[in-house]
Design an enzyme around this catalytic site. Structure first.
Site, mmCIF file in Angstrom:
data_model
loop_
_atom_site.group_PDB
_atom_site.id
_atom_site.type_symbol
_atom_site.label_atom_id
_atom_site.label_comp_id
_atom_site.label_asym_id
_atom_site.label_seq_id
_atom_site.Cartn_x
_atom_site.Cartn_y
_atom_site.Cartn_z
ATOM 1 N N CYS A 250 -7.276 30.508 -14.213
ATOM 2 C CA CYS A 250 -6.333 30.480 -15.338
ATOM 3 C C CYS A 250 -6.371 29.162 -16.109
ATOM 4 O O CYS A 250 -5.660 28.993 -17.095
ATOM 5 C CB CYS A 250 -4.923 30.766 -14.833
ATOM 6 S SG CYS A 250 -4.806 32.328 -13.936
ATOM 7 N N LYS B 192 5.829 33.299 -10.602
ATOM 8 C CA LYS B 192 4.695 34.214 -10.475
ATOM 9 C C LYS B 192 4.041 33.970 -9.129
ATOM 10 O O LYS B 192 3.522 32.895 -8.855
ATOM 11 C CB LYS B 192 3.721 33.971 -11.612
ATOM 12 C CG LYS B 192 2.491 34.861 -11.537
ATOM 13 C CD LYS B 192 1.633 34.709 -12.775
ATOM 14 C CE LYS B 192 0.378 35.543 -12.653
ATOM 15 N NZ LYS B 192 -0.513 35.360 -13.801
ATOM 16 N N ARG C 221 -6.908 42.989 -12.291
ATOM 17 C CA ARG C 221 -8.111 42.152 -12.354
ATOM 18 C C ARG C 221 -9.344 43.008 -12.621
ATOM 19 O O ARG C 221 -10.299 42.540 -13.229
ATOM 20 C CB ARG C 221 -8.225 41.304 -11.088
ATOM 21 C CG ARG C 221 -7.104 40.262 -11.081
ATOM 22 C CD ARG C 221 -7.124 39.341 -9.901
ATOM 23 N NE ARG C 221 -5.902 38.531 -9.904
ATOM 24 C CZ ARG C 221 -5.511 37.752 -8.916
ATOM 25 N NH1 ARG C 221 -6.261 37.644 -7.833
ATOM 26 N NH2 ARG C 221 -4.389 37.065 -9.006
ATOM 27 N N GLU D 58 10.984 26.395 -9.725
ATOM 28 C CA GLU D 58 10.081 26.775 -10.822
ATOM 29 C C GLU D 58 10.878 27.182 -12.063
ATOM 30 O O GLU D 58 10.555 26.792 -13.181
ATOM 31 C CB GLU D 58 9.195 27.956 -10.396
ATOM 32 C CG GLU D 58 8.029 27.586 -9.488
ATOM 33 C CD GLU D 58 6.840 27.038 -10.293
ATOM 34 O OE1 GLU D 58 6.931 26.932 -11.527
ATOM 35 O OE2 GLU D 58 5.818 26.709 -9.661
ATOM 36 N N LYS E 190 7.566 37.933 -11.252
ATOM 37 C CA LYS E 190 6.390 38.798 -11.178
ATOM 38 C C LYS E 190 5.720 38.620 -9.827
ATOM 39 O O LYS E 190 5.511 37.468 -9.435
ATOM 40 C CB LYS E 190 5.445 38.389 -12.305
ATOM 41 C CG LYS E 190 4.134 39.103 -12.306
ATOM 42 C CD LYS E 190 3.283 38.598 -13.429
ATOM 43 C CE LYS E 190 1.898 39.173 -13.236
ATOM 44 N NZ LYS E 190 0.909 38.489 -14.002
ATOM 45 N N SER F 15 0.434 45.885 -12.046
ATOM 46 C CA SER F 15 -0.578 46.934 -11.933
ATOM 47 C C SER F 15 -0.597 47.632 -10.577
ATOM 48 O O SER F 15 -0.652 48.856 -10.508
ATOM 49 C CB SER F 15 -1.954 46.341 -12.251
ATOM 50 O OG SER F 15 -2.250 45.255 -11.386
ATOM 51 N N TYR G 76 3.738 49.443 -17.047
ATOM 52 C CA TYR G 76 2.725 50.391 -17.521
ATOM 53 C C TYR G 76 3.315 51.791 -17.630
ATOM 54 O O TYR G 76 2.675 52.691 -18.168
ATOM 55 C CB TYR G 76 1.503 50.367 -16.583
ATOM 56 C CG TYR G 76 0.904 48.972 -16.489
ATOM 57 C CD1 TYR G 76 0.017 48.512 -17.462
ATOM 58 C CD2 TYR G 76 1.278 48.095 -15.467
ATOM 59 C CE1 TYR G 76 -0.496 47.223 -17.405
ATOM 60 C CE2 TYR G 76 0.771 46.803 -15.390
ATOM 61 C CZ TYR G 76 -0.117 46.377 -16.369
ATOM 62 O OH TYR G 76 -0.605 45.095 -16.307
HETATM 63 C C1 PBG Z 1 -3.037 36.499 -16.174
HETATM 64 C C2 PBG Z 1 -2.218 37.645 -15.734
HETATM 65 C C3 PBG Z 1 -2.336 38.431 -14.587
HETATM 66 C C4 PBG Z 1 -1.423 39.468 -14.722
HETATM 67 C C5 PBG Z 1 -0.743 39.253 -15.924
HETATM 68 N N1 PBG Z 1 -1.240 38.108 -16.518
HETATM 69 C C6 PBG Z 1 -3.269 38.389 -13.460
HETATM 70 C C7 PBG Z 1 -3.364 37.354 -12.461
HETATM 71 O O1 PBG Z 1 -2.617 36.382 -12.401
HETATM 72 O O2 PBG Z 1 -4.308 37.514 -11.690
HETATM 73 C C8 PBG Z 1 -1.232 40.589 -13.759
HETATM 74 C C9 PBG Z 1 -0.583 41.786 -14.300
HETATM 75 C C10 PBG Z 1 -0.646 42.997 -13.462
HETATM 76 O O3 PBG Z 1 -1.088 43.012 -12.314
HETATM 77 O O4 PBG Z 1 -0.222 44.026 -14.006
HETATM 78 N N2 PBG Z 1 -2.934 35.365 -15.436
#
Ligand code: PBG
Length: 334
Positions: free
Chosen positions: A130, A203, A213, A241, A256, A282, A321
């Site tokens: 990232c 996160k 991914r 955070e 998240k 996801s 989603y």
């Molecule tokens: C980017 C990002 C990610 C997700 C949203 N923004 C992936 C990660 O950190 O690997 C994941 C979203 C999802 O799983 O639906 N950093």
């Protein structure tokens, strides 16, 4: 002394009474629909681990966005799959990058639909991290450190270019320390100070991102994200955070993933007054889809219960989603 039986069931006896006393109600205004945009033309390609979720090329975006607008969903979250990747993720901040182009297109078609831009480099870097990395070899393996402060400048450029392309909200998901402060300053200095920041404050380094991914082709090529994303074992760290993001000027806070972290949503709701966002990620989507395809669960009932749980835990906004499905179910009613 005996007590009368408390008749809780009086308030459950009919749908009408249950409706009157219901504490949590989902509405279409709660939802954000993520969209993946890709280069090329004529593309509408299903992501194999996320049935019903597609890559769209710019020319095919209109149909999808039209459906979202007609369902009354207020916002989309954009992810881009670039044409080429490099070590610094240049196409994340290119003026004609895929997210920037998709933003312009959506805003020209539907000015009232909110475009939220995910601000991260992992979809755009060849190593899949990232931020910028410093790589070295150890025992014959490629290793790397993600360089926090060096990455901030690139993230600011990305956010500014997204806002200049018309993004209504910037959502930085990279988990570098200081990203909110840096991006806020960048937006303010570049004439887009009206654009709010929806910070991915909390996160976790989660296996629930697996299908994403694949969708974004962003799996790290070496190592993992545990040095910058959070340990799922930690709750107090979430407060730290979130607090730093509040101090740095975040306008909204996010937790998240959502399902395994409902306690964190509740903690943040109790501690902070900023709007709170849950990201139903996801893997949470794919699990439900897979079980529903097998006929093992009732998809609509399960999804409704999950989304209600996130809202009850304190979320004001849910990125999911399932947004289109949930909007349709709400419209259909019972
Ligand atoms: C980017 C990002 C990610 C997700 C949203 N923004 C992936 C990660 O950190 O690997 C994941 C979203 C999802 O799983 O639906 N950093």
């Amino acid at each position: 002394m005996t007590f009368p039986i408390v008749r809780h069931r009086r308030l459950r006896q009919s749908a009408a009474i249950r409706g009157m006393v219901r504490e949590t109600v989902l509405t279409v205004d709660d939802f954000v629909q993520p969209i993946f945009v890709a280069y090329g033309s004529g593309i509408k390609k299903e992501i194999s681990s996320m049935p019903g979720v597609f890559h769209f090329s710019l020319d095919n975006l209109e149909e999808e966005v039209k459906e979202i607008v007609e369902l009354g969903i207020p916002a989309v979250l954009l992810f881009g799959i670039p044409e080429s990747k490099d070590s610094v993720g240049s196409s994340a901040f290119a003026e004609n990058g895929i997210v920037q182009e998709a933003t312009r297109k959506i805003k020209s078609l539907y000015p009232d639909l909110l475009v939220i831009a995910d601000t991260c480099l992992c979809e755009f870097t060849d190593h899949g991290h990232c931020g910028m990395v410093h790589t070295f070899e150890r025992d014959g393996h490629v290793c790397g450190d993600v360089m926090n402060d060096e990455s901030l400048g690139l993230l600011v450029r990305t956010a500014v270019s997204q806002a200049k392309a018309g993004a209504d909200i910037i959502a930085p998901s990279n988990m570098m320390d200081g990203f909110v402060q840096a991006i806020r300053a960048g937006l303010d200095e570049n004439g887009v100070s009206h654009v709010p920041i929806m910070s991915y404050s909390v996160k976790y380094a989660s296996a629930f991102y697996g299908p994403f991914r694949e969708a974004a082709d962003s799996a790290p090529q070496f190592g993992d994200r545990k040095t910058y994303q959070m340990d799922p074992a930690n709750a107090r760290e979430a407060l730290r955070e979130a607090e730093s993001d509040v101090l740095e000027g975040a306008d909204m806070l996010m937790v998240k993933p959502a399902l395994a972290f409902m306690d964190i949503l509740r903690m943040l709701r109790d501690q902070f007054d900023l709007p709170l966002v849950a990201y139903n990620v996801s893997g949470e989507y794919s699990m439900v889809k897979a079980a529903a395809r097998q006929g093992w669960i009732n998809e609509r009932a399960i999804v409704t219960e999950m989304l209600l749980g996130m809202k009850r835990a304190g979320a004001d906004i849910i990125i999911t989603y399932f947004a289109k499905d949930a909007a349709r179910w709400l419209r259909e009613g019972k």
